[in-house]
Scaffold this motif. Sequence first.
Motif, PDB file in Angstrom:
ATOM      1  N   LEU A 116     -49.559 -21.777  22.871  1.00 33.87           N
ATOM      2  CA  LEU A 116     -49.367 -22.725  23.971  1.00 33.87           C
ATOM      3  C   LEU A 116     -48.802 -22.031  25.210  1.00 33.87           C
ATOM      4  CD1 LEU A 116     -49.858 -25.738  24.452  1.00 33.87           C
ATOM      5  CD2 LEU A 116     -47.482 -26.158  23.835  1.00 33.87           C
TER       6      LEU A 116
ATOM      7  N   GLY B  56     -49.428 -19.318  26.277  1.00 40.52           N
ATOM      8  CA  GLY B  56     -50.484 -18.553  26.939  1.00 40.52           C
ATOM      9  C   GLY B  56     -51.302 -19.365  27.930  1.00 40.52           C
ATOM     10  N   VAL B  57     -51.218 -20.693  27.850  1.00 41.92           N
ATOM     11  CA  VAL B  57     -52.030 -21.532  28.748  1.00 41.92           C
ATOM     12  C   VAL B  57     -51.191 -22.521  29.572  1.00 41.92           C
ATOM     13  CG1 VAL B  57     -54.096 -21.372  27.286  1.00 41.92           C
ATOM     14  CG2 VAL B  57     -52.543 -23.295  26.965  1.00 41.92           C
ATOM     15  N   VAL B  58     -49.887 -22.616  29.262  1.00 42.03           N
ATOM     16  CA  VAL B  58     -49.017 -23.543  29.997  1.00 42.03           C
ATOM     17  C   VAL B  58     -48.066 -22.753  30.904  1.00 42.03           C
ATOM     18  CG1 VAL B  58     -47.226 -25.330  29.810  1.00 42.03           C
ATOM     19  CG2 VAL B  58     -49.118 -25.287  28.166  1.00 42.03           C
ATOM     20  N   HIS B  59     -47.911 -23.234  32.129  1.00 39.52           N
ATOM     21  CA  HIS B  59     -46.994 -22.618  33.088  1.00 39.52           C
ATOM     22  C   HIS B  59     -46.005 -23.683  33.558  1.00 39.52           C
ATOM     23  CE1 HIS B  59     -49.947 -19.251  33.749  1.00 39.52           C
ATOM     24  NE2 HIS B  59     -50.765 -20.192  33.309  1.00 39.52           N
ATOM     25  N   TYR B  60     -44.764 -23.299  33.767  1.00 42.73           N
ATOM     26  CA  TYR B  60     -43.773 -24.233  34.297  1.00 42.73           C
ATOM     27  C   TYR B  60     -43.446 -23.888  35.744  1.00 42.73           C
ATOM     28  CZ  TYR B  60     -43.443 -26.330  29.755  1.00 42.73           C
ATOM     29  OH  TYR B  60     -43.773 -26.998  28.597  1.00 42.73           O
TER      30      TYR B  60
ATOM     31  N   SER C 220     -55.843 -23.688  32.671  1.00 40.45           N
ATOM     32  CA  SER C 220     -54.389 -23.538  32.579  1.00 40.45           C
ATOM     33  C   SER C 220     -53.739 -24.858  32.953  1.00 40.45           C
ATOM     34  CB  SER C 220     -53.869 -22.434  33.511  1.00 40.45           C
ATOM     35  OG  SER C 220     -53.887 -21.181  32.853  1.00 40.45           O
ATOM     36  N   ILE C 221     -52.570 -25.084  32.386  1.00 36.65           N
ATOM     37  CA  ILE C 221     -51.815 -26.312  32.613  1.00 36.65           C
ATOM     38  C   ILE C 221     -50.532 -25.935  33.346  1.00 36.65           C
ATOM     39  CG2 ILE C 221     -50.601 -28.219  31.456  1.00 36.65           C
ATOM     40  CD1 ILE C 221     -52.467 -27.571  28.959  1.00 36.65           C
TER      41      ILE C 221
ATOM     42  N   ARG D 151     -57.482 -15.646  33.512  1.00 36.51           N
ATOM     43  CA  ARG D 151     -56.945 -15.093  32.261  1.00 36.51           C
ATOM     44  C   ARG D 151     -58.065 -14.460  31.427  1.00 36.51           C
ATOM     45  NH1 ARG D 151     -54.523 -19.454  30.451  1.00 36.51           N
ATOM     46  NH2 ARG D 151     -56.445 -20.159  29.475  1.00 36.51           N
TER      47      ARG D 151
ATOM     48  N   VAL E 161     -46.993 -27.391  34.769  1.00 36.75           N
ATOM     49  CA  VAL E 161     -46.086 -28.539  34.671  1.00 36.75           C
ATOM     50  C   VAL E 161     -45.025 -28.442  35.766  1.00 36.75           C
ATOM     51  CG1 VAL E 161     -44.428 -29.758  33.194  1.00 36.75           C
ATOM     52  CG2 VAL E 161     -46.424 -28.601  32.171  1.00 36.75           C
TER      53      VAL E 161
END
Lengths: 251, 251
Positions: A175, A177-181, B46-47, B84, B49
């Motif tokens: 996760l 690897g694909v989620v950024h905050y 990509s996500i 990516r 948040v």
Amino acid sequence: MNTIDLLLQHRSIRKYKAQSIEKEKLNRILEAGVRGSNTGNMQIYSIVVTQDAERKKELAKHHFGQKMVVDAGAVVTVCVDINRYHKWCMLRNAGTAYDNFLWFATGVVDATIVTQNICVAAEAEGLGFCYLGTVLYNAPEIANFLELPKGVVPVTTITVGYPDEMPELTERLPLEGVVHYERYNDYSDSDINRIFEEKENLPFSKEMVKVNNTENLAQIFTQIRYKKADNVMMSKKLLNFLHESCFMNND
Amino acid sequence: MNTIDLLLQHRSIRKYKAQSIEKEKLNRILEAGVRGSNTGNMQIYSIVVTQDAERKKELAKHHFGQKMVVDAGAVVTVCVDINRYHKWCMLRNAGTAYDNFLWFATGVVDATIVTQNICVAAEAEGLGFCYLGTVLYNAPEIANFLELPKGVVPVTTITVGYPDEMPELTERLPLEGVVHYERYNDYSDSDINRIFEEKENLPFSKEMVKVNNTENLAQIFTQIRYKKADNVMMSKKLLNFLHESCFMNND
């Protein structure tokens, strides 16, 4: 099964029993589909259901002959559709405003929301499904086969039916690897190595590399499965079709 | 609530309680998101948040200042992402093949599947959400704010949080108005009148026509909400951004 578990347990189903989908059940999953969010509640999509055995055989040809198209109880093609809305606006002396690229992009999002809701509902009803990316490769041929007028472009296709297989869950990148905050944290080489490590080391991946005689997993994608020359050709074809279908009046 | 009822009972939530989303819960709905089908299991999305209060205020400006962006526990922006995958392919001496329009279109579908799974999971966890179409209007500004590199384009945004309202279900066109069997049955004038009749006769619709001083409901859309000149301008802007973001190398 609760909804979260249903989503976490999703597998794509490519083998189906010779059992047709009950009309009521099909209606229920389509109703669940159209309850999805959509832009301005304009419903700029149409759903075309193919169930006739002969028609499924013909349609399968436009999906690289994949057998699941013939075997599935229903093949559901969801289209961006500004034709219906345009006709309404013209009848109401309102002019029209949606024959441009913004509304194609908006429509792809809205059509996919409908499709994914149908998919989730199908699984909740004991059915299985599989997405067919081929719909975007052969959009003009599929549009012709389904007798779509201008302003209607097929963007997703799913096969739906009673499962005759229970495949393993496929892997996903971790996760993180694909989620950024807050901000996109661009990937260093070591990030990439870490994120893809598990995927590359799966027995299935190693077997694929061996069978395909490539140096590694990435080369299977760029050199065999989804090659640049094919992608460029299909990009041109899709853009040409958007012009023909009146989604590129951007001036 | 069972999954079908959950889907049928969906309402978009625009008012949120001042209650943050538990980290575990957020992770669970994101995990449910990435379990969705995706092309070749390449995960070209990509996500991002956004939860920081100051950042939400800034981000809201790119979404026409909508208050729900500030009030939501999380704002989730899902992007088509070939960056990516490209980096992985380059590291593996595999070349690249995905900087073209086919993969933008494919990516919009895949990113939306993730998004809608997140939405369904959120509702299953007692959260509410709302899609923001503005992400496609201001994709360059949002990309800049989220520090997205080339090859990454935001295509869906949802606000997510604990609901502080329970709106009525919104209407939909009758199912037969959007579903076709075997072939697309193009709409006659009387079909259009029949399909849109209920929508046009809703008290809310009639009130909107009165307040906006238009002849009918259709004119509210073409003359006020989503005007041709705006749509054309935003179409150009989005296409230009696809060029800049390396999704238009189609030769």
